[in-house]
Design an enzyme around this catalytic site. Sequence first.
Site, PDB file in Angstrom:
ATOM      1  N   CYS A   1     -25.948  87.403 -55.815  1.00  0.00           N
ATOM      2  CA  CYS A   1     -26.661  88.509 -55.167  1.00  0.00           C
ATOM      3  C   CYS A   1     -28.170  88.314 -55.094  1.00  0.00           C
ATOM      4  O   CYS A   1     -28.871  89.158 -54.544  1.00  0.00           O
ATOM      5  CB  CYS A   1     -26.280  89.851 -55.773  1.00  0.00           C
ATOM      6  SG  CYS A   1     -26.899  90.128 -57.412  1.00  0.00           S
TER       7      CYS A   1
ATOM      8  N   CYS B   1     -25.138  93.648 -59.715  1.00  0.00           N
ATOM      9  CA  CYS B   1     -23.714  93.338 -59.862  1.00  0.00           C
ATOM     10  C   CYS B   1     -23.261  93.313 -61.322  1.00  0.00           C
ATOM     11  O   CYS B   1     -22.087  93.083 -61.605  1.00  0.00           O
ATOM     12  CB  CYS B   1     -23.395  91.991 -59.211  1.00  0.00           C
ATOM     13  SG  CYS B   1     -24.043  90.579 -60.114  1.00  0.00           S
TER      14      CYS B   1
ATOM     15  N   GLN C   1     -45.988  72.440 -64.108  1.00  0.00           N
ATOM     16  CA  GLN C   1     -44.616  72.274 -64.578  1.00  0.00           C
ATOM     17  C   GLN C   1     -44.280  73.342 -65.620  1.00  0.00           C
ATOM     18  O   GLN C   1     -43.139  73.457 -66.038  1.00  0.00           O
ATOM     19  CB  GLN C   1     -44.456  70.889 -65.222  1.00  0.00           C
ATOM     20  CG  GLN C   1     -44.709  69.748 -64.270  1.00  0.00           C
ATOM     21  CD  GLN C   1     -44.843  68.430 -65.015  1.00  0.00           C
ATOM     22  OE1 GLN C   1     -45.907  67.821 -65.031  1.00  0.00           O
ATOM     23  NE2 GLN C   1     -43.769  67.984 -65.651  1.00  0.00           N
TER      24      GLN C   1
ATOM     25  N   CYS D   1     -27.486  91.883 -64.527  1.00  0.00           N
ATOM     26  CA  CYS D   1     -28.026  92.071 -63.177  1.00  0.00           C
ATOM     27  C   CYS D   1     -27.945  93.551 -62.782  1.00  0.00           C
ATOM     28  O   CYS D   1     -26.896  94.176 -62.901  1.00  0.00           O
ATOM     29  CB  CYS D   1     -27.224  91.227 -62.180  1.00  0.00           C
ATOM     30  SG  CYS D   1     -27.700  91.502 -60.465  1.00  0.00           S
TER      31      CYS D   1
ATOM     32  N   ASN E   1     -55.140  63.309 -70.948  1.00  0.00           N
ATOM     33  CA  ASN E   1     -54.007  63.442 -71.868  1.00  0.00           C
ATOM     34  C   ASN E   1     -54.438  63.041 -73.279  1.00  0.00           C
ATOM     35  O   ASN E   1     -55.397  62.297 -73.442  1.00  0.00           O
ATOM     36  CB  ASN E   1     -52.828  62.568 -71.415  1.00  0.00           C
ATOM     37  CG  ASN E   1     -51.483  63.204 -71.739  1.00  0.00           C
ATOM     38  OD1 ASN E   1     -51.071  64.159 -71.086  1.00  0.00           O
ATOM     39  ND2 ASN E   1     -50.809  62.716 -72.759  1.00  0.00           N
TER      40      ASN E   1
ATOM     41  N   ASP F   1     -44.541  79.058 -68.680  1.00  0.00           N
ATOM     42  CA  ASP F   1     -45.060  80.085 -69.582  1.00  0.00           C
ATOM     43  C   ASP F   1     -45.978  81.116 -68.932  1.00  0.00           C
ATOM     44  O   ASP F   1     -46.333  82.112 -69.551  1.00  0.00           O
ATOM     45  CB  ASP F   1     -45.804  79.415 -70.750  1.00  0.00           C
ATOM     46  CG  ASP F   1     -46.829  78.392 -70.256  1.00  0.00           C
ATOM     47  OD1 ASP F   1     -47.642  78.726 -69.375  1.00  0.00           O
ATOM     48  OD2 ASP F   1     -46.809  77.256 -70.765  1.00  0.00           O
TER      49      ASP F   1
ATOM     50  N   HIS G   1     -41.381  74.473 -61.796  1.00  0.00           N
ATOM     51  CA  HIS G   1     -40.211  74.548 -62.678  1.00  0.00           C
ATOM     52  C   HIS G   1     -39.824  75.994 -62.982  1.00  0.00           C
ATOM     53  O   HIS G   1     -39.051  76.249 -63.897  1.00  0.00           O
ATOM     54  CB  HIS G   1     -40.453  73.749 -63.965  1.00  0.00           C
ATOM     55  CG  HIS G   1     -40.496  72.262 -63.700  1.00  0.00           C
ATOM     56  ND1 HIS G   1     -40.976  71.361 -64.610  1.00  0.00           N
ATOM     57  CD2 HIS G   1     -40.123  71.535 -62.619  1.00  0.00           C
ATOM     58  CE1 HIS G   1     -40.894  70.125 -64.092  1.00  0.00           C
ATOM     59  NE2 HIS G   1     -40.382  70.219 -62.880  1.00  0.00           N
TER      60      HIS G   1
HETATM   61 ZN   LIG Z   1     -26.168  90.077 -59.410  1.00  0.00          ZN
END
Ligand SMILES: [Zn+2]
Length: 277
Positions: free
Chosen positions: A141, A173, A109, A170, A238, A112, A129
């Site tokens: 995109c 785009c 999960q 990005c 745990n 890191d 995750h």
């Molecule tokens: Zn993009």
Amino acid sequence: MIPQDLQQFLQDFYRSDQKILFLTGAGISAESGIPTFRGDDGYWTIGSQNYTPMQIATQWMFHQYPRKVWRWVLHYFNNARHAQPNPGHEVISRLEPLFGSERFKLVTQNVDGLHLAAGNTHDNTYTIHGTLAQVRCSHSCDQIVPFPTDLGHYTKGDIMPEEEWEKLACPECDELMRPHVLFFDEYYNEPYNKYESALRAAFEADLLVVVGTTGATSLPWLIFETVMNNDKPIIAINLEPTTFTQTVEVNELGWVLFGKSGEILPEIEKVMINYEL
Ligand SMILES: [Zn+2]
């Protein structure tokens, strides 16, 4: 620390051709200094409101306040960018080649990247995750690129200069990228979260080892339930009782070991492959 019946089981299991599945959560990374969401530090103020991580790390919030969500992510996971794997991660990475690809799978999960840093392979590690190691376009995109390594460290209250925001644009785009993680209001899928691969691993597992996770989210619970319904043994590790440890105890599904995973996993490894204790 490891009960006698579990010692015998582990030695027999290792020498069989049966399949092991690890399921890890925030507890294993806490031992590398990465905070769990339970601390006060997870809270964030937007306007006059206080928000919890489950309210901030959402697609909805990102749509409304993309930069605020990014600032929370950067603040919260700053230390994750420089954290080192601990002995628990190292044991799981050493067990992968010992068991081999046919017999070993890891579902985590954690975003890191510490399991991969410790040496586990992409092929056998399902980061359900997502990962902080990458960012993806928040528009359509579909660009996924590495997290910009030259981005500075920003904590609560710091102003992030415009040229730093440009590093999160990005390349295709020019829209703002988003963390390549599963937000709390999003559904799992195979391309981003290995949803089907993780469930297949649960169906095929002959032993599940749950480490440092509370059972709060849906897919980890589904994995646990799948192994339980197949009548396969479960080892839950745990610091304190969780839904997982209680379910193992009440239904006598296997073994519960309380303590640090960085201490218990090396013990398991020693017993399993018969090191000199
Ligand atoms: Zn993009």
